[in-house]
Design a protein around this motif. Structure first.
Motif, PDB file in Angstrom:
ATOM      1  N   ALA A 158      -5.122   1.421  -5.151  1.00  0.00           N
ATOM      2  CA  ALA A 158      -4.726   1.172  -6.546  1.00  0.00           C
ATOM      3  C   ALA A 158      -4.195  -0.255  -6.691  1.00  0.00           C
ATOM      4  N   ILE A 159      -3.448  -0.696  -5.696  1.00  0.00           N
ATOM      5  CA  ILE A 159      -2.874  -2.058  -5.727  1.00  0.00           C
ATOM      6  C   ILE A 159      -3.960  -3.120  -5.790  1.00  0.00           C
ATOM      7  N   GLU A 160      -5.135  -2.809  -5.268  1.00  0.00           N
ATOM      8  CA  GLU A 160      -6.224  -3.793  -5.277  1.00  0.00           C
ATOM      9  C   GLU A 160      -6.774  -4.026  -6.687  1.00  0.00           C
ATOM     10  N   HIS A 215       0.801  -1.225   0.000  1.00  0.00           N
ATOM     11  CA  HIS A 215       0.000   0.000   0.000  1.00  0.00           C
ATOM     12  C   HIS A 215       0.836   1.278   0.000  1.00  0.00           C
ATOM     13  N   THR A 216       2.109   1.138  -0.314  1.00  0.00           N
ATOM     14  CA  THR A 216       2.976   2.304  -0.499  1.00  0.00           C
ATOM     15  C   THR A 216       2.429   3.212  -1.610  1.00  0.00           C
ATOM     16  N   CYS A 217       1.587   2.655  -2.455  1.00  0.00           N
ATOM     17  CA  CYS A 217       0.982   3.441  -3.535  1.00  0.00           C
ATOM     18  C   CYS A 217       0.118   4.597  -3.016  1.00  0.00           C
ATOM     19  N   THR A 218      -0.155   4.630  -1.717  1.00  0.00           N
ATOM     20  CA  THR A 218      -0.988   5.675  -1.110  1.00  0.00           C
ATOM     21  C   THR A 218      -0.523   7.099  -1.428  1.00  0.00           C
ATOM     22  N   TYR A 219       0.806   7.312  -1.423  1.00  0.00           N
ATOM     23  CA  TYR A 219       1.338   8.680  -1.510  1.00  0.00           C
ATOM     24  C   TYR A 219       1.170   9.323  -2.885  1.00  0.00           C
ATOM     25  N   LYS A 268       0.435  -0.437 -10.372  1.00  0.00           N
ATOM     26  CA  LYS A 268       1.776  -0.207  -9.849  1.00  0.00           C
ATOM     27  C   LYS A 268       1.750   1.007  -8.931  1.00  0.00           C
ATOM     28  N   ASN A 269       1.037   2.034  -9.366  1.00  0.00           N
ATOM     29  CA  ASN A 269       0.865   3.218  -8.524  1.00  0.00           C
ATOM     30  C   ASN A 269      -0.477   3.856  -8.849  1.00  0.00           C
ATOM     31  N   GLY A 270      -0.989   4.611  -7.868  1.00  0.00           N
ATOM     32  CA  GLY A 270      -2.131   5.469  -8.124  1.00  0.00           C
ATOM     33  C   GLY A 270      -1.569   6.874  -8.059  1.00  0.00           C
ATOM     34  N   THR A 317       5.440   3.265  -4.895  1.00  0.00           N
ATOM     35  CA  THR A 317       5.016   1.917  -5.224  1.00  0.00           C
ATOM     36  C   THR A 317       5.572   0.916  -4.238  1.00  0.00           C
ATOM     37  N   GLY A 318       4.863  -0.175  -4.086  1.00  0.00           N
ATOM     38  CA  GLY A 318       5.289  -1.251  -3.203  1.00  0.00           C
ATOM     39  C   GLY A 318       6.288  -2.148  -3.900  1.00  0.00           C
ATOM     40  N   VAL A 319       7.301  -2.571  -3.167  1.00  0.00           N
ATOM     41  CA  VAL A 319       8.310  -3.488  -3.695  1.00  0.00           C
ATOM     42  C   VAL A 319       8.528  -4.568  -2.640  1.00  0.00           C
ATOM     43  N   GLY A 320       9.520  -5.417  -2.865  1.00  0.00           N
ATOM     44  CA  GLY A 320       9.801  -6.466  -1.895  1.00  0.00           C
ATOM     45  C   GLY A 320      10.917  -6.067  -0.942  1.00  0.00           C
TER      46      GLY A 320
END
Ligand code: SF4
Lengths: 418, 169
Positions: free
Chosen positions: A216-218, A123-127, A222-224, A135-138
């Motif tokens: 957005a991830i849902e 959920h790093t895509c929040t910003y 990749k990003n919102g 974006t979320g990564v590993g």
């Protein structure tokens, strides 16, 4: 170019980038939590770097199983604390200062417009709500970026989502994004940038924008992202800890698809088990009895969300068959909720109010479901077993619908209880 | 690299909570994670799966959270490779970063059945179905990802890169 492409281009030192290209780009902030940081730390040590790339740009936030719910969780959290001390990190948030990462970082002005942010959390895509690329990564990506200050990316194609028309009473960012995911499916935007715009977005307050980009991830995104404007400026001013820059999308920017939604037709929306895309109007679900209500998470645990829930439940009681758990997302929000006497409203209604944590959102603690139990929650995922037993169920909604449901003991809309 | 093994089949949208439920994430010990592999999709799976088996899945495999525990648990359970119609983005990068071979192939995802024995030629991207005597092709792996694999994963790649930049490590 789109706003996403521009931010990626600037951070990779190029004039232009185009979708499909693999690039290496500089990151402005790297974050991880008590679940993902332990692996990142172990991997980081294998690189053998003496320092992180920048002590003030690595954020470690124990929020998932914190306050430490058991011995194993405590050991994971301790790894974050030890590592932060060893490398003198400036952005480590101990319990008491912490909040749910995606609520905390924007609130503290640690993520700003124009940034490129990666986090070992989907959920790093929040910003993106602030006009940043995030974006979320590993964990391994985070380990590498902590050392090198860079990360590899495939430049995503962009999809545009245009929202117009007036929102009905109680309908908000959560309903818009659930509706969108319901429309395109959980892989509808896989590998893509989701750009939200239109007249409805231009007047949408920041907390609702954060809710939209959060999910957005849902849809596999990749990003919102939302092009920054006056609302962004007002939110960022006074809290930004660094300089920031507004990027926009060019008139001739390319989108693989453009979707339009008439918001006046979007009802209060609930996502049914076991996929976020499985949506129905709340009004069609009145026969669904519930055992638990959760108001919180990085999606809807902000002060505006608590206000909305409090407005619905004020002077009423939680149904005797239901337990209601309210979790302010950060310490600041918690304190604000006390000052505004929202906590009093919840407690008088027989709800519990917890310290900030992800808690039940991922079935961690503070409200895990038993076999056969059913919850309505303002969280973002309703996968099998997400909030507890594999045979439990989670319905997703906005805070007003969740609060109304708490009163009725079944899925309900605010009009029924107010 | 040639991989050969027996197939377990799963459907579309297998999420990371199905691969490794969040309730077990208070540890990152691969062996412990492997004990709960795919538990919420198939309760018996941790007992049934054998060293060298493969997973064939539908679209959007690994959607949901960013947890690297998902590919780690798969690898630790002894599963050699995952073939799917498509992968969720973060799962895709995590798999490469930690060295779990994954392949995108619509054909293979549709035609391979549970229990089939398959052989994957990882360099050529060819998947052979020994049981059915069929052959499918997988999407080529981008140049950069091949570099990652030949460097031995992202950590080794980063190490080399920092050395070449003569940054103090
Ligand atoms: S609140 Fe839920 S979705 Fe948000 S970061 Fe925590 S576990 Fe993840």
């Amino acid at each position: 170019m789109t706003i996403t492409e521009k931010i990626l281009a600037v951070h990779s030192g190029r004039k232009e980038v185009s979708p499909g290209e693999l690039i290496n780009a500089k990151v402005d902030l790297v974050l991880a939590n008590d679940i993902t940081a332990p692996i990142a730390i172990t991997e980081f040590k294998k690189i053998g770097a003496k320092n992180v790339f920048n002590k003030d740009r690595v954020a470690l936030i124990p929020d998932h199983f914190a306050p430490q719910k058991d011995i194993k969780a405590a050991e994971q959290c301790k790894m974050l604390r030890d590592f932060s001390r060893e490398y003198s990190l400036g952005l480590y948030f101990e319990v008491g200062r912490m909040g749910i990462e995606h609520a905390l970082l924007p609130e503290e002005g640690l993520v700003v417009p124009g940034d490129l942010i990666i986090g070992a959390d989907s959920h790093t895509c929040t910003y993106g709500a602030l006009g940043a690329f995030s974006t979320g990564v590993g964990s391994t990506d985070v380990a590498s970026a902590m050392a090198a200050g860079e990360c590899w990316f495939k430049v995503p194609e962009s999809m545009k989502f245009i929202y117009y028309g007036k929102l009905s009473k109680w309908v908000g960012g959560k309903d818009l994004i659930l509706h969108t995911i319901g429309d395109i499916g959980v892989d509808g935007a896989i590998y893509m940038a989701m750009e939200f715009e239109g007249e409805t977005i231009r007047t949408l307050p920041m907390h609702a924008r954060l809710t939209m980009c959060n999910m957005a991830i849902e849809a596999g995104g990749k990003n919102g992202i939302i092009v920054p404007d006056d609302i962004t400026e007002r939110y960022v001013k006074g809290r930004a800890k660094r300089g920031y820059k507004f990027y926009t999308s060019d008139k001739d920017a390319k989108y693989v698809e453009v979707k339009e939604y008439d918001c006046s037709k979007i009802p209060l929306t609930v996502s049914c088990p076991h996929l976020p895309s499985n949506i129905k109007p709340a009004a069609e679900l009145f026969e669904v009895a519930i055992d638990q209500v959760v108001i919180g998470s990085c999606t809807n645990g902000r002060i505006e969300d608590l206000r909305e829930a409090a407005e619905v439940i004020k002077g009423k009681k939680v149904n005797p068959n239901v337990r209601m758990i309210v979790i302010p997302a950060t310490q600041k929000i918690y304190l604000q909720a006390i000052k505004e006497r929202l906590v009093e409203i919840f407690i008088n209604a027989d709800a519990v109010v917890s310290t900030p944590t992800c808690g039940p959102c991922l079935g961690g603690h503070m409200g895990v479901l038993a076999k056969g139990e059913r919850a309505i929650a303002t969280t973002n995922r309703n996968f099998v077993g997400r909030m507890g037993h594999p045979e439990s169920e989670v319905y997703l909604s906005n805070p007003a619908v969740a609060a109304a449901s708490a009163v009725k003991g079944r899925i309900a809309v605010p009009e029924e209880v107010i | 690299m040639i991989l050969r093994g027996k197939v377990w089949k799963f459907g579309d949208n297998i999420d990371t909570d199905a691969i490794i439920p969040a309730r077990y994430l208070n540890t990152s010990d691969p062996r412990e994670l492997a004990r709960h592999i795919m538990e919420d999709a198939d309760k018996e799976f941790p007992n049934k799966v054998k060293l060298g088996d493969m997973i064939i899945a539908g679209a959007n495999f690994g959607c949901g959270s960013s947890r690297e525990h998902a590919p780690i648990a798969i690898k630790a359970a002894g599963i050699q490779a995952v073939v799917a119609k498509s992968f969720a983005r973060i799962f895709y990068r995590n798999a490469f970063n930690i060295g779990l071979p994954i392949f995108e192939s619509e054909d293979a995802s549709e035609k391979i059945r549970e229990g089939d024995e398959i052989e994957i030629n990882a360099d050529k991207g060819i998947i052979k179905n020994i049981t059915k005597k069929e052959e499918y092709t997988a999407k080529p792996i981008p140049q950069f990802m091949q570099e990652l694999i030949s460097a031995g994963g992202l950590i080794e790649w980063t190490k080399k890169k920092l050395q070449s930049l003569k940054q103090p490590i």
